[in-house]
Design a protein around this motif. Structure first.
Motif, PDB file in Angstrom:
ATOM      1  N   ASP A   1       4.947   6.371 -10.056  1.00 33.04           N
ATOM      2  CA  ASP A   1       5.781   6.375  -8.686  1.00 33.04           C
ATOM      3  C   ASP A   1       7.468   6.795  -9.130  1.00 33.04           C
ATOM      4  OD1 ASP A   1       4.422   5.673  -6.538  1.00 33.04           O
ATOM      5  OD2 ASP A   1       3.971   3.541  -7.570  1.00 33.04           O
TER       6      ASP A   1
ATOM      7  N   ARG B   1       5.084   8.517  -4.759  1.00 38.34           N
ATOM      8  CA  ARG B   1       4.447   9.313  -6.042  1.00 38.34           C
ATOM      9  C   ARG B   1       5.218  10.452  -6.249  1.00 38.34           C
ATOM     10  NH1 ARG B   1       0.256   5.993  -8.180  1.00 38.34           N
ATOM     11  NH2 ARG B   1      -0.170   7.764  -9.194  1.00 38.34           N
TER      12      ARG B   1
ATOM     13  N   ASP C   1       7.809  -7.224   0.682  1.00 36.09           N
ATOM     14  CA  ASP C   1       7.230  -5.732   0.493  1.00 36.09           C
ATOM     15  C   ASP C   1       6.907  -5.879  -0.764  1.00 36.09           C
ATOM     16  OD1 ASP C   1       7.023  -3.239   0.116  1.00 36.09           O
ATOM     17  OD2 ASP C   1       9.006  -2.736   0.849  1.00 36.09           O
ATOM     18  N   THR C   2       5.327  -5.855  -1.201  1.00 33.00           N
ATOM     19  CA  THR C   2       4.776  -6.212  -2.505  1.00 33.00           C
ATOM     20  C   THR C   2       4.538  -4.939  -2.855  1.00 33.00           C
ATOM     21  OG1 THR C   2       2.590  -6.381  -1.484  1.00 33.00           O
ATOM     22  CG2 THR C   2       4.195  -8.376  -1.805  1.00 33.00           C
TER      23      THR C   2
ATOM     24  N   GLY D   1       0.703  -1.233   0.021  1.00 30.42           N
ATOM     25  CA  GLY D   1       0.031   0.039   0.043  1.00 30.42           C
ATOM     26  C   GLY D   1       1.016   1.224  -0.034  1.00 30.42           C
ATOM     27  N   GLU D   2       2.081   1.205   0.545  1.00 29.44           N
ATOM     28  CA  GLU D   2       2.789   2.508   0.689  1.00 29.44           C
ATOM     29  C   GLU D   2       4.139   1.936   0.992  1.00 29.44           C
ATOM     30  OE1 GLU D   2       2.188   4.525   4.347  1.00 29.44           O
ATOM     31  OE2 GLU D   2       0.616   2.921   4.878  1.00 29.44           O
ATOM     32  N   PRO D   3       5.184   2.719   0.877  1.00 33.90           N
ATOM     33  CA  PRO D   3       6.466   2.302   1.086  1.00 33.90           C
ATOM     34  C   PRO D   3       6.399   2.124   2.825  1.00 33.90           C
ATOM     35  CG  PRO D   3       6.551   4.666  -0.031  1.00 33.90           C
ATOM     36  CD  PRO D   3       5.121   4.088   0.337  1.00 33.90           C
TER      37      PRO D   3
ATOM     38  N   ASN E   1      -0.816   9.312  -0.524  1.00 31.67           N
ATOM     39  CA  ASN E   1      -1.000   8.060  -0.190  1.00 31.67           C
ATOM     40  C   ASN E   1      -1.290   8.129   1.422  1.00 31.67           C
ATOM     41  OD1 ASN E   1      -1.026   5.430   0.642  1.00 31.67           O
ATOM     42  ND2 ASN E   1       0.297   5.037  -1.013  1.00 31.67           N
TER      43      ASN E   1
ATOM     44  N   TRP F   1       2.642  -2.837  -5.951  1.00 29.62           N
ATOM     45  CA  TRP F   1       1.643  -3.022  -7.061  1.00 29.62           C
ATOM     46  C   TRP F   1       0.733  -1.760  -7.003  1.00 29.62           C
ATOM     47  CZ3 TRP F   1      -3.442  -5.320  -6.761  1.00 29.62           C
ATOM     48  CH2 TRP F   1      -3.557  -5.984  -5.313  1.00 29.62           C
ATOM     49  N   GLN F   2      -0.258  -1.712  -8.098  1.00 30.81           N
ATOM     50  CA  GLN F   2      -1.216  -0.780  -8.010  1.00 30.81           C
ATOM     51  C   GLN F   2      -2.355  -1.295  -8.479  1.00 30.81           C
ATOM     52  OE1 GLN F   2       0.854   1.545 -11.303  1.00 30.81           O
ATOM     53  NE2 GLN F   2       1.148   3.095  -9.827  1.00 30.81           N
ATOM     54  N   THR F   3      -3.699  -0.390  -8.217  1.00 36.52           N
ATOM     55  CA  THR F   3      -4.903  -1.037  -8.717  1.00 36.52           C
ATOM     56  C   THR F   3      -4.946  -1.429 -10.093  1.00 36.52           C
ATOM     57  OG1 THR F   3      -5.830   0.599  -7.193  1.00 36.52           O
ATOM     58  CG2 THR F   3      -7.375  -0.047  -8.953  1.00 36.52           C
TER      59      THR F   3
ATOM     60  N   ARG G   1      -5.184   5.748  -1.672  1.00 39.68           N
ATOM     61  CA  ARG G   1      -4.823   6.909  -2.930  1.00 39.68           C
ATOM     62  C   ARG G   1      -5.743   8.019  -2.959  1.00 39.68           C
ATOM     63  NH1 ARG G   1      -3.259   3.767  -8.270  1.00 39.68           N
ATOM     64  NH2 ARG G   1      -3.963   5.787  -9.394  1.00 39.68           N
TER      65      ARG G   1
HETATM   66  C1  7RM Z   1      -1.808  -2.322  -4.166  1.00 40.01           C
HETATM   67  C2  7RM Z   1      -2.330  -0.760  -4.116  1.00 40.01           C
HETATM   68  C3  7RM Z   1      -0.921   2.077  -5.707  1.00 40.01           C
HETATM   69  C4  7RM Z   1       0.282   3.111  -4.996  1.00 40.01           C
HETATM   70  C5  7RM Z   1       1.258   2.924  -5.640  1.00 40.01           C
HETATM   71  C6  7RM Z   1       2.650   3.210  -4.718  1.00 40.01           C
HETATM   72  C7  7RM Z   1       1.959   2.889  -3.475  1.00 40.01           C
HETATM   73  C8  7RM Z   1       1.636   0.163  -3.031  1.00 40.01           C
HETATM   74  C9  7RM Z   1       3.685  -0.150  -2.341  1.00 40.01           C
HETATM   75  C10 7RM Z   1       3.487   1.229  -2.586  1.00 40.01           C
HETATM   76  C11 7RM Z   1       5.946   1.491  -1.898  1.00 40.01           C
HETATM   77  C12 7RM Z   1       4.987  -0.716  -1.621  1.00 40.01           C
HETATM   78  N1  7RM Z   1      -2.724  -0.072  -5.028  1.00 40.01           N
HETATM   79  N2  7RM Z   1       2.402   1.513  -3.034  1.00 40.01           N
HETATM   80  N3  7RM Z   1       2.552  -0.604  -2.525  1.00 40.01           N
HETATM   81  N4  7RM Z   1       4.588   2.268  -2.596  1.00 40.01           N
HETATM   82  N5  7RM Z   1       6.053   0.240  -1.710  1.00 40.01           N
HETATM   83  N6  7RM Z   1       5.071  -2.003  -1.283  1.00 40.01           N
HETATM   84  O1  7RM Z   1      -1.710  -0.153  -2.857  1.00 40.01           O
HETATM   85  O2  7RM Z   1      -3.635   1.692  -6.378  1.00 40.01           O
HETATM   86  O3  7RM Z   1      -4.348   1.757  -3.998  1.00 40.01           O
HETATM   87  O4  7RM Z   1      -1.998   2.170  -4.606  1.00 40.01           O
HETATM   88  O5  7RM Z   1       0.485   2.882  -3.426  1.00 40.01           O
HETATM   89  O6  7RM Z   1       2.679   4.718  -4.720  1.00 40.01           O
HETATM   90  O7  7RM Z   1       1.502   3.795  -6.945  1.00 40.01           O
HETATM   91  S1  7RM Z   1      -3.277   1.228  -4.882  1.00 40.01           S
END
Ligand code: 7RM
Length: 645
Positions: A499, A514, A409-410, A385-387, A520, A412-414, A525
């Motif tokens: 990102d 971002r 630490d996964t 979801g975030e760093p 975030n 990805w994005q929507t 988001r």
């Molecule tokens: C799965 C999800 C996407 C945005 C993405 C990043 C941030 C998500 C990480 C991350 C650093 C991570 N989908 N983000 N995972 N940043 N490390 N492991 O969150 O569409 O809601 O958000 O979230 O900025 O672009 S989301």
């Protein structure tokens, strides 16, 4: 060779060693079509594809497994019935720990999905319809999602924290004709009046003809004759009619499976569209390999199904792999900050997948909530979801994983449908704060402002992906051009993630956050423009500018600079009015943490707000504001600095 039927298919794509990974990665780049055809061979198809991949990023036009016919729910349910019929598919833990938990085996889940699919059809739903789902985290939410997929209707799940206005925007954008909701939901000490909020939304939604309402809180709600029906009645009707089975609708590979709205840097949220075959293959493949799920494991993802993490890694990915997925209705801090650990202990959870914001909040509550809990069942920990900051990573590793569980630490994005960059548990060496390496099939590239590739290691840039993968978005609903401009036009022939990213000396990736105007907040988001639009709807506001700032628990907080058309008589009350307005327009998740009233905003001569300066001030940096020579009126900055909140 025996022909593969729905029953005797075996999943055979598990990476077991780093050598397997290297080999899979190499093949996925050298021969992507052969690679993804082999993976797809592990699924049940009514008819196989004619062509694995057709693509062109300039349109964009992306097609995976064209010509194939399938239904994702046959892969998530029917195929497991023979071998795993009595295995739990979903374990559900209610908000209130005193309430009884529920277990649905694959057989039971299949039955419930079939019954509800028939209930949907009895209410006029058909293939291609858009159905809005606004529900609490109860098993019926997963059942509703799967029943839509079963009949070929496109689901659009809206997170239960969004306001009536946000729901209406989403329903109207997709012209949904049916809504599935509940009277209410329990979240911590609160009851959420879902049906009341939905009723407010529906005043603006002429396309909606039917509303199916589940009872959860059994709170008083309005039920409009001819439009609103009770879930329980519709199930009983289907049962009375003997409609226990349901032949899944045959879908084309590229038929739309779902829409999920997500915020961007401009305008209203976009409806990200995922299609049947590619999404299924990628969600299942990434689930299996990242978490290294083993038969019999209990897997617990703490996300809400209202977000992409819940779609891919509570519902579709785990069920496609025949896993046992645990769904939790409540919040991490109710009745106390030990709730996650109680759940891990109670169900002997093997894989836990959660968000840095939850880890930071539980970390702050102290170790008393962890100390008497048996966490020895845990094998793998995940973050999304975030760093994740180093302190949270270490706390998670030491106190939850007992230095014995790999942390994945996964990143990805929507839009990506599934995990793109992540360690594979126990296989890829981990490094705090690094998402490490791309999954097979994923070709990341770092580019500079001009779009030139930044080669080599020990470098930073904007993260793009230069080759398609099956789980990627296909369009933004109703506006393909917006999809092109947002993701494929910044840099030609690449998917732009939005990102920033660095690649270390060993080629490991670290996502830094971002680089656009998206913030975030607790892994959610939120577009700054969206919050500004909501603030500007408040009657006394002339103009506003919103930026993110570092927040100890939420990752980022929302800082709003607001110009009023008159001096507020009671500044605090006006702040609360503005906050309430934002809650109404977007939802509580978008409430500003700080509101500073200002008399002017730092603008360039051409009228552009210099957000860089506002971001610095919000962060507490008042000395080195960088180049301010292009400002129209530098005195504005002095005033803002002096009145920071
Ligand atoms: C799965 C999800 C996407 C945005 C993405 C990043 C941030 C998500 C990480 C991350 C650093 C991570 N989908 N983000 N995972 N940043 N490390 N492991 O969150 O569409 O809601 O958000 O979230 O900025 O672009 S989301």
């Amino acid at each position: 060779m025996p022909t593969k039927t729905i029953q005797n298919l075996k999943m055979n794509f598990q990476i077991k060693t780093i050598a397997d990974y290297n080999q899979a990665y190499k093949q996925s780049v050298d021969q992507p079509e052969a690679f993804w055809a082999d993976i797809a061979d592990n699924f049940y198809w009514r008819k196989k594809w004619d062509k694995v991949l057709n693509w062109d990023f300039s349109s964009p036009n992306i097609k995976w497994y064209e010509g194939a016919k399938l239904n994702i729910t046959e892969n998530c349910l029917d195929r497991h019935l023979q071998d795993k019929g009595n295995q739990p598919a979903i374990i559900w833990e209610p908000n209130d720990p005193e309430e009884h938990h529920r277990v649905l085996t694959y057989t039971q889940l299949h039955q419930q999905v079939c019954l509800f699919a028939n209930a949907l059809k009895n209410n006029g739903a058909k293939k291609g319809d858009r159905i809005c789902i606004y529900m609490p985290m109860v098993p019926e939410l997963a059942i509703a999602v799967l029943a839509c997929a079963r009949i070929g209707a496109i689901h659009s799940v809206v997170f239960g924290g969004f306001s009536a206005q946000s729901i209406a925007d989403r329903i109207n954008d997709a012209t949904c004709n049916l809504v599935i909701t509940a009277d209410g939901g329990f979240r911590g000490a609160k009851d959420i009046p879902l049906k009341n909020v939905m009723d407010d939304a529906l005043v603006q939604c002429p396309s909606v003809k039917k509303v199916i309402v589940l009872t959860r809180t059994r709170s008083p709600i309005s039920m409009i004759k001819g439009r609103d029906v009770w879930w329980e009645d519709e199930i009983k009707k289907a049962e009375t009619l003997g409609m226990h089975s349901h032949q899944a609708e045959e879908m084309d590979a590229e038929d739309e499976l779902f829409i999920l709205y997500t915020s961007g840097s401009t305008g209203k949220p976009k409806g990200v569209v995922h299609t049947c075959a590619g999404y299924m293959v990628y969600a299942a493949y990434s689930f299996q390999n990242v978490f290294q799920y083993q038969a019999g494991d209990t897997y617990f993802c703490t996300a809400d199904i209202g977000w992409i993490t819940g779609h891919s890694y509570i519902v579709y990915g785990p069920l496609a792999m025949g896993a046992t997925t645990l769904m939790f209705e409540g919040v991490p801090t109710y009745p106390d900050a030990g709730r996650f650990w109680d759940i891990v202990d109670k169900y002997k959870v093997n894989v836990l997948y959660t968000a840095p914001t939850a880890i930071r909040s539980l970390m702050q509550s102290g170790l008393d909530f962890v100390k008497d809990k048996d966490l020895s069942s845990l094998k793998t920990l995940g973050s999304v979801g975030e760093p994740i900051n180093e302190e949270a990573w270490n706390w998670y590793n030491e106190n939850i994983g007992k230095r014995n569980c790999p942390i994945v630490d996964t990143w990805w994005q929507t839009e990506t449908g599934g995990i793109l960059i992540s360690p594979l548990a126990g296989i890829t060496p981990t490094k705090p704060c690094f998402a490490t390496l791309p999954l097979p099939g994923i070709q990341p590239i770092l580019v500079d402002e001009k779009g030139e590739e930044i080669l080599g290691n020990g470098v930073s840039g904007n993260l793009c992906i230069k080759f398609p993968w099956p789980g990627m978005l296909r369009t933004t609903y109703g506006d393909h051009e917006r999809c092109r401009i947002n993701y494929f036009a910044t840099y030609p022939n690449m998917y732009f993630t939005g990102d920033g990213c660095m690649r270390d000396e060993d080629g490991n990736y670290r996502i830094t956050g971002r680089v656009d105007d998206v913030i975030n907040v607790s892994g959610h988001r939120i577009g700054t423009a969206e919050v500004e639009n909501a603030i500007n709807m408040f009657t006394d506001v002339v103009e506003s500018a919103v930026v993110g700032y570092p927040h100890a628990i939420k990752g980022q907080g929302i800082y709003a600079y607001v110009i009023l058309n008159k001096q507020a008589i009671d500044a605090n009350l006006t702040r609360q009015d503005i906050t309430m307005t934002v809650s109404r327009i977007i939802g509580a998740i978008a409430k500003p943490d700080k509101i500073q009233f200002v008399t002017g905003l730092p603008k360039t001569r051409s009228g552009k707000i210099m957000r860089r300066i506002l971001r610095k001030i919000a962060e507490g940096e008042t000395e080195n504001l960088g180049d301010t020579s292009t400002l129209l009126d530098p005195s504005v900055v002095e005033a803002i600095k002096n009145e920071r909140v």
